[in-house]
Design a protein around this motif. Structure first.
Motif, PDB file in Angstrom:
ATOM      1  N   LEU A   9      34.147  11.304   5.265  1.00 33.81           N
ATOM      2  CA  LEU A   9      33.166  10.508   3.987  1.00 33.81           C
ATOM      3  C   LEU A   9      32.043  10.953   3.970  1.00 33.81           C
ATOM      4  CD1 LEU A   9      34.406   7.079   5.122  1.00 33.81           C
ATOM      5  CD2 LEU A   9      33.847   8.056   2.886  1.00 33.81           C
ATOM      6  N   LEU A  10      31.731  11.679   5.535  1.00 32.93           N
ATOM      7  CA  LEU A  10      29.892  12.254   5.437  1.00 32.93           C
ATOM      8  C   LEU A  10      29.885  13.463   4.562  1.00 32.93           C
ATOM      9  CD1 LEU A  10      28.509  11.450   8.901  1.00 32.93           C
ATOM     10  CD2 LEU A  10      28.240  10.008   6.999  1.00 32.93           C
ATOM     11  N   ASP A  11      30.977  13.862   4.600  1.00 30.46           N
ATOM     12  CA  ASP A  11      31.097  15.370   3.738  1.00 30.46           C
ATOM     13  C   ASP A  11      30.998  14.807   2.233  1.00 30.46           C
ATOM     14  OD1 ASP A  11      30.401  16.290   6.028  1.00 30.46           O
ATOM     15  OD2 ASP A  11      32.698  18.052   6.432  1.00 30.46           O
ATOM     16  N   GLU A  12      32.396  14.459   1.803  1.00 32.76           N
ATOM     17  CA  GLU A  12      31.974  14.254   0.480  1.00 32.76           C
ATOM     18  C   GLU A  12      30.525  13.102   0.459  1.00 32.76           C
ATOM     19  OE1 GLU A  12      34.602  10.432  -2.579  1.00 32.76           O
ATOM     20  OE2 GLU A  12      35.257  11.223  -0.479  1.00 32.76           O
ATOM     21  N   ALA A  13      29.728  12.731   0.931  1.00 36.83           N
ATOM     22  CA  ALA A  13      28.524  12.069   0.083  1.00 36.83           C
ATOM     23  C   ALA A  13      27.483  13.563  -0.108  1.00 36.83           C
ATOM     24  CB  ALA A  13      28.695  11.078   1.327  1.00 36.83           C
ATOM     25  N   LEU A  14      27.556  14.242   0.851  1.00 34.09           N
ATOM     26  CA  LEU A  14      26.921  15.394   1.432  1.00 34.09           C
ATOM     27  C   LEU A  14      27.534  16.426  -0.182  1.00 34.09           C
ATOM     28  CD1 LEU A  14      25.012  16.559   2.516  1.00 34.09           C
ATOM     29  CD2 LEU A  14      26.850  18.815   3.755  1.00 34.09           C
ATOM     30  N   LYS A  15      28.419  16.508  -0.383  1.00 24.62           N
ATOM     31  CA  LYS A  15      28.763  17.583  -1.794  1.00 24.62           C
ATOM     32  C   LYS A  15      28.511  16.875  -3.178  1.00 24.62           C
ATOM     33  CE  LYS A  15      32.974  19.210  -4.164  1.00 24.62           C
ATOM     34  NZ  LYS A  15      33.760  17.954  -4.902  1.00 24.62           N
ATOM     35  N   HIS A  16      28.174  15.427  -3.177  1.00 31.38           N
ATOM     36  CA  HIS A  16      27.865  14.667  -4.368  1.00 31.38           C
ATOM     37  C   HIS A  16      26.001  15.365  -4.644  1.00 31.38           C
ATOM     38  CE1 HIS A  16      31.193  12.898  -5.425  1.00 31.38           C
ATOM     39  NE2 HIS A  16      31.273  11.736  -4.420  1.00 31.38           N
ATOM     40  N   ILE A  17      25.456  14.950  -3.010  1.00 32.68           N
ATOM     41  CA  ILE A  17      24.362  14.809  -3.614  1.00 32.68           C
ATOM     42  C   ILE A  17      24.000  16.822  -3.630  1.00 32.68           C
ATOM     43  CG2 ILE A  17      21.716  15.132  -1.690  1.00 32.68           C
ATOM     44  CD1 ILE A  17      23.223  12.809  -0.081  1.00 32.68           C
ATOM     45  N   LYS A  18      25.031  17.740  -3.173  1.00 25.30           N
ATOM     46  CA  LYS A  18      24.302  18.630  -3.661  1.00 25.30           C
ATOM     47  C   LYS A  18      24.800  19.532  -4.785  1.00 25.30           C
ATOM     48  CE  LYS A  18      26.823  23.602  -2.092  1.00 25.30           C
ATOM     49  NZ  LYS A  18      27.412  24.221  -1.321  1.00 25.30           N
ATOM     50  N   GLU A  19      25.798  18.798  -5.140  1.00 27.48           N
ATOM     51  CA  GLU A  19      26.008  18.939  -6.733  1.00 27.48           C
ATOM     52  C   GLU A  19      25.306  18.329  -8.015  1.00 27.48           C
ATOM     53  OE1 GLU A  19      30.023  18.110  -6.701  1.00 27.48           O
ATOM     54  OE2 GLU A  19      30.729  20.532  -5.309  1.00 27.48           O
ATOM     55  N   THR A  20      24.754  16.703  -7.483  1.00 24.02           N
ATOM     56  CA  THR A  20      23.858  16.502  -8.076  1.00 24.02           C
ATOM     57  C   THR A  20      22.773  17.051  -8.860  1.00 24.02           C
ATOM     58  OG1 THR A  20      22.312  14.587  -8.712  1.00 24.02           O
ATOM     59  CG2 THR A  20      21.457  16.416  -6.642  1.00 24.02           C
ATOM     60  N   ASP A  21      22.784  16.788 -10.262  1.00 18.02           N
ATOM     61  CA  ASP A  21      22.345  17.447 -11.772  1.00 18.02           C
ATOM     62  C   ASP A  21      20.235  17.277 -11.392  1.00 18.02           C
ATOM     63  OD1 ASP A  21      24.388  18.240 -12.871  1.00 18.02           O
ATOM     64  OD2 ASP A  21      24.282  16.369 -13.731  1.00 18.02           O
ATOM     65  N   GLN A  22      20.199  16.149 -10.636  1.00 16.95           N
ATOM     66  CA  GLN A  22      19.006  15.896 -10.233  1.00 16.95           C
ATOM     67  C   GLN A  22      18.262  15.249  -9.425  1.00 16.95           C
ATOM     68  OE1 GLN A  22      16.816  13.927 -14.186  1.00 16.95           O
ATOM     69  NE2 GLN A  22      17.890  12.156 -13.446  1.00 16.95           N
ATOM     70  N   PRO A  23      17.449  15.607  -8.243  1.00 18.28           N
ATOM     71  CA  PRO A  23      17.656  14.484  -7.444  1.00 18.28           C
ATOM     72  C   PRO A  23      17.005  13.154  -7.970  1.00 18.28           C
ATOM     73  CG  PRO A  23      16.123  16.807  -6.952  1.00 18.28           C
ATOM     74  CD  PRO A  23      16.906  16.285  -8.508  1.00 18.28           C
ATOM     75  N   ARG A  48      31.361   9.164 -11.537  1.00 17.33           N
ATOM     76  CA  ARG A  48      32.168  10.481 -10.508  1.00 17.33           C
ATOM     77  C   ARG A  48      31.426  10.499  -8.769  1.00 17.33           C
ATOM     78  NH1 ARG A  48      29.170  15.523 -10.382  1.00 17.33           N
ATOM     79  NH2 ARG A  48      26.943  15.797 -11.847  1.00 17.33           N
ATOM     80  N   TYR A  49      29.787   9.398  -8.563  1.00 19.07           N
ATOM     81  CA  TYR A  49      29.666   9.564  -7.008  1.00 19.07           C
ATOM     82  C   TYR A  49      30.237   8.553  -6.908  1.00 19.07           C
ATOM     83  CZ  TYR A  49      26.110  13.132  -9.411  1.00 19.07           C
ATOM     84  OH  TYR A  49      25.379  14.416  -9.943  1.00 19.07           O
ATOM     85  N   GLN A  50      31.172   7.689  -7.444  1.00 23.31           N
ATOM     86  CA  GLN A  50      31.484   7.080  -5.741  1.00 23.31           C
ATOM     87  C   GLN A  50      32.706   6.551  -4.690  1.00 23.31           C
ATOM     88  OE1 GLN A  50      33.760   3.862  -8.264  1.00 23.31           O
ATOM     89  NE2 GLN A  50      33.566   2.363  -7.161  1.00 23.31           N
TER      90      GLN A  50
END
Length: 291
Positions: A125-139, A160-162
């Motif tokens: 779960l943490l790695d999935e959240a981390l992946k979303h934060i990494k791939e977001t278009d803008q902070p 898709r971030y859910q």
């Protein structure tokens, strides 16, 4: 957001001798505060040593009914609370941080979350959240990330971030760790998978940890508390499960514990984050729930 509840019956406000016990544990609390930025090195309590539970798992375990094996149907706060736990975990493990350049005087809620390290944590779960934060278009800010990870957005491009089925996935983690088990229960119109507690010792140690943090080990200063315990108290309250930890207390201890929780809730997260040895992500999540 959940609100503090008060027990019925006559309140006991008398100060106990042990209420000032924080002075004896100050040294230990300081040592814990030095270590808790690294998850693998800060397991100072028996619960974490035995099971290495994440903050999300601890909050869920406090909310799960021991025999029934599920959280209250009326609890609509725990979903966002668990997402806040994930951000704090990532912050304490050094994976994310808040923007700093010229932002020290900017409100925590207005500062964006930045990727600090994309090294996997080992938790799905943490790695999935981390992946979303990494791939977001803008902070995004912490508050926005809590909403996005919860699926609370009107922007279809950001759905898709859910993170889906978080409670069930956390419960399965606790099953693998031998804390819960899996059963099927019939509720007339439907069957539901439940996860009753089978290792009550682990849960009781977790409950006692929360109780002691507000009673015998209360340091009268949030910055002398171990960061994970501080986060657990705040996020358990935000998830409306803190009452479960205090329910077994005597009336006197209950009043003291709730009084100290109110003291924590009255703090200004922005002011607290400016002090030394703090974690900006932790206080930003706290700000998202208390403001």
């Amino acid at each position: 957001m959940s609100t503090l509840t008060k027990r019925s019956g006559e309140s006991v406000v008398q100060r106990r001798k042990t209420a000032g016990g924080g002075s004896n544990s100050g040294g230990a609390a300081d040592r814990e505060a030095d270590d808790d930025d690294h998850y693998e090195e800060q397991d100072v309590d028996e619960v974490s040593k035995e099971t290495r539970m994440t903050l999300m798992e601890e909050v869920l375990l406090l909310g799960i009914k021991d025999r029934e094996g599920y959280t209250s149907f009326w609890n609509d706060c725990i979903s966002s609370g668990l997402r806040g736990c994930m951000l704090i975990e990532l912050g304490l493990r050094g994976r994310i941080e808040l923007e700093k350049s010229g932002m020290r005087r900017k409100s925590l809620l207005n500062r964006k979350v930045l990727l600090k390290s994309d090294t996997p944590t080992g938790d799905v779960l943490l790695d999935e959240a981390l992946k979303h934060i990494k791939e977001t278009d803008q902070p995004e800010s912490v508050q926005n990330w809590i909403e996005l990870l919860s699926g609370e957005t009107w922007n279809p491009l950001k759905l898709r971030y859910q993170l889906r089925n978080v409670r069930e996935r956390l419960a399965k983690n606790l099953v693998e760790k031998g804390v819960l088990t899996t059963e099927k229960q019939n509720f007339l119109l439907f069957d539901m998978t439940t996860h009753p507690v089978i290792n009550s010792t682990i849960k009781q140690k977790l409950v006692k940890r929360v109780q002691d943090g507000m009673l015998s080990r209360w340091p009268n200063d949030p910055h002398r508390m171990e960061k994970r315990l501080l986060a657990l108290v705040y996020l358990s309250h935000a998830s409306d499960v803190l009452e479960n930890a205090f329910a077994p207390l005597s009336d006197e201890d209950y009043e003291i514990a709730m009084k100290r929780v109110r003291e924590l809730l009255d703090l200004d997260p922005d002011a607290e984050a400016m002090k030394g040895n703090t974690n900006d992500v932790l206080w930003s999540v706290i700000a998202a729930f208390v403001k």
